[in-house]
Motif scaffolding. Structure first.
Motif, short mmCIF file in Angstrom:
data_model
loop_
_atom_site.label_atom_id
_atom_site.label_comp_id
_atom_site.label_asym_id
_atom_site.label_seq_id
_atom_site.Cartn_x
_atom_site.Cartn_y
_atom_site.Cartn_z
N LYS A 1 -5.80 6.51 1.18
CA LYS A 1 -6.25 7.33 2.30
C LYS A 1 -7.54 6.66 2.77
O LYS A 1 -8.51 6.57 2.03
CB LYS A 1 -6.47 8.79 1.90
CG LYS A 1 -7.55 9.02 0.89
CD LYS A 1 -7.77 10.49 0.64
CE LYS A 1 -8.96 10.64 -0.32
NZ LYS A 1 -9.14 11.97 -0.77
N GLY A 2 -7.51 6.12 3.93
CA GLY A 2 -8.62 5.32 4.40
C GLY A 2 -8.40 3.85 4.03
O GLY A 2 -7.27 3.42 3.79
N TYR A 3 -9.49 3.10 3.99
CA TYR A 3 -9.38 1.66 3.77
C TYR A 3 -9.20 1.30 2.30
O TYR A 3 -8.32 0.53 1.95
CB TYR A 3 -10.62 0.97 4.35
CG TYR A 3 -10.61 -0.52 4.21
CD1 TYR A 3 -9.66 -1.28 4.87
CD2 TYR A 3 -11.55 -1.16 3.42
CE1 TYR A 3 -9.63 -2.66 4.74
CE2 TYR A 3 -11.53 -2.54 3.29
CZ TYR A 3 -10.59 -3.28 3.96
OH TYR A 3 -10.57 -4.64 3.83
N GLN B 1 3.48 11.59 -7.86
CA GLN B 1 2.96 10.73 -8.93
C GLN B 1 1.43 10.76 -8.87
O GLN B 1 0.84 10.52 -7.83
CB GLN B 1 3.46 9.30 -8.75
CG GLN B 1 2.78 8.27 -9.64
CD GLN B 1 3.17 8.41 -11.10
OE1 GLN B 1 4.33 8.50 -11.43
NE2 GLN B 1 2.18 8.43 -11.96
N GLU B 2 0.80 11.06 -10.00
CA GLU B 2 -0.67 11.05 -10.04
C GLU B 2 -1.17 9.62 -9.99
O GLU B 2 -0.65 8.75 -10.69
CB GLU B 2 -1.16 11.75 -11.30
CG GLU B 2 -0.89 13.23 -11.32
CD GLU B 2 -1.37 13.89 -12.60
OE1 GLU B 2 -1.50 13.19 -13.62
OE2 GLU B 2 -1.60 15.10 -12.56
N LEU B 3 -2.15 9.36 -9.16
CA LEU B 3 -2.68 8.01 -8.97
C LEU B 3 -4.15 7.89 -9.33
O LEU B 3 -4.69 6.80 -9.31
CB LEU B 3 -2.47 7.58 -7.51
CG LEU B 3 -1.03 7.58 -7.01
CD1 LEU B 3 -0.99 7.45 -5.50
CD2 LEU B 3 -0.26 6.46 -7.68
N GLN C 1 0.82 -1.21 0.00
CA GLN C 1 0.00 0.00 0.00
C GLN C 1 0.86 1.26 0.00
O GLN C 1 0.55 2.26 0.64
CB GLN C 1 -0.97 -0.01 1.18
CG GLN C 1 -1.91 -1.20 1.12
CD GLN C 1 -2.82 -1.28 2.30
OE1 GLN C 1 -3.32 -0.26 2.77
NE2 GLN C 1 -3.03 -2.48 2.80
N LYS C 2 1.93 1.19 -0.79
CA LYS C 2 2.82 2.32 -0.99
C LYS C 2 2.76 2.75 -2.45
O LYS C 2 2.35 2.00 -3.32
CB LYS C 2 4.27 1.95 -0.63
CG LYS C 2 4.46 1.52 0.80
CD LYS C 2 4.22 2.67 1.75
CE LYS C 2 4.47 2.27 3.18
NZ LYS C 2 4.10 3.32 4.11
N VAL D 1 -8.13 5.56 -2.91
CA VAL D 1 -6.79 5.82 -3.43
C VAL D 1 -6.57 7.33 -3.46
O VAL D 1 -7.47 8.10 -3.85
CB VAL D 1 -6.63 5.22 -4.85
CG1 VAL D 1 -5.26 5.52 -5.42
CG2 VAL D 1 -6.88 3.73 -4.80
N ARG D 2 -5.40 7.76 -3.07
CA ARG D 2 -5.06 9.19 -3.10
C ARG D 2 -5.02 9.69 -4.55
O ARG D 2 -4.74 8.94 -5.46
CB ARG D 2 -3.69 9.42 -2.47
CG ARG D 2 -3.65 9.12 -1.01
CD ARG D 2 -2.24 9.36 -0.46
NE ARG D 2 -2.21 9.07 0.95
CZ ARG D 2 -2.56 9.94 1.91
NH1 ARG D 2 -2.96 11.14 1.58
NH2 ARG D 2 -2.50 9.59 3.17
N ARG D 3 -5.27 10.96 -4.72
CA ARG D 3 -5.18 11.55 -6.07
C ARG D 3 -3.74 11.55 -6.56
O ARG D 3 -3.49 11.35 -7.74
CB ARG D 3 -5.73 12.98 -6.07
CG ARG D 3 -7.23 13.01 -5.91
CD ARG D 3 -7.83 14.35 -6.28
NE ARG D 3 -7.49 14.89 -7.57
CZ ARG D 3 -8.00 14.50 -8.74
NH1 ARG D 3 -8.87 13.53 -8.78
NH2 ARG D 3 -7.64 15.08 -9.86
#
Length: 129
Positions: A35-37, A49-51, A23-24, A40-42
């Motif tokens: 972020k949370g369970y 890095q955009e995710l 989860q990295k 996915v972070r932006r």
């Protein structure tokens, strides 16, 4: 013949999948992916890095069901044949086991799937330049 291994910007698949499993961020390996369970972070707060392009969708849920079913079904059979526990005890143990294993695997499989997509330049994770 085209040799894709000589390109500078090739991304290795298995390290990216492993970073996602942890989860990295698949790019730097140190920023948090979630972020949370399951959200996915932006973008990665460390390497930027955009995710948000990922398309994990239902894939992690299908893989979770597949893995949990293939682990728990044979165990259920073995426990039932060898020990013949009371039905309520058998149900309780395996219900808790299935839920716990599913909750453990789901975010990790989602991260691994995002890492795979990042490594293969899928769904908006385009090659730089």
């Amino acid at each position: 013949m085209f040799d894709h291994t000589s390109q500078v910007d090739d991304r290795e698949t298995w390290p990216a999948v492993w970073k996602g499993w942890r989860q990295k961020c698949p790019n730097c390996g140190s920023g948090p992916l979630m972020k949370g369970y399951l959200n996915v972070r932006r973008s990665c707060p460390v390497c930027k890095q955009e995710l948000f392009h990922h398309r994990a969708d239902d894939g992690p849920a299908y893989l979770t069901i597949l893995i949990v079913g293939h682990i728990m079904a044979p165990l259920l059979h073995i426990v039932f044949v060898q020990f013949r526990p009371e039905p309520l005890i058998l149900f309780t143990i395996f219900a808790i086991g299935c839920v716990a294993l599913s909750l453990y695997l789901l975010p990790r499989l989602k991260g691994a799937m995002i890492g795979f997509q990042w490594a293969r330049y899928m769904h908006g994770f385009a090659k730089p330049g």
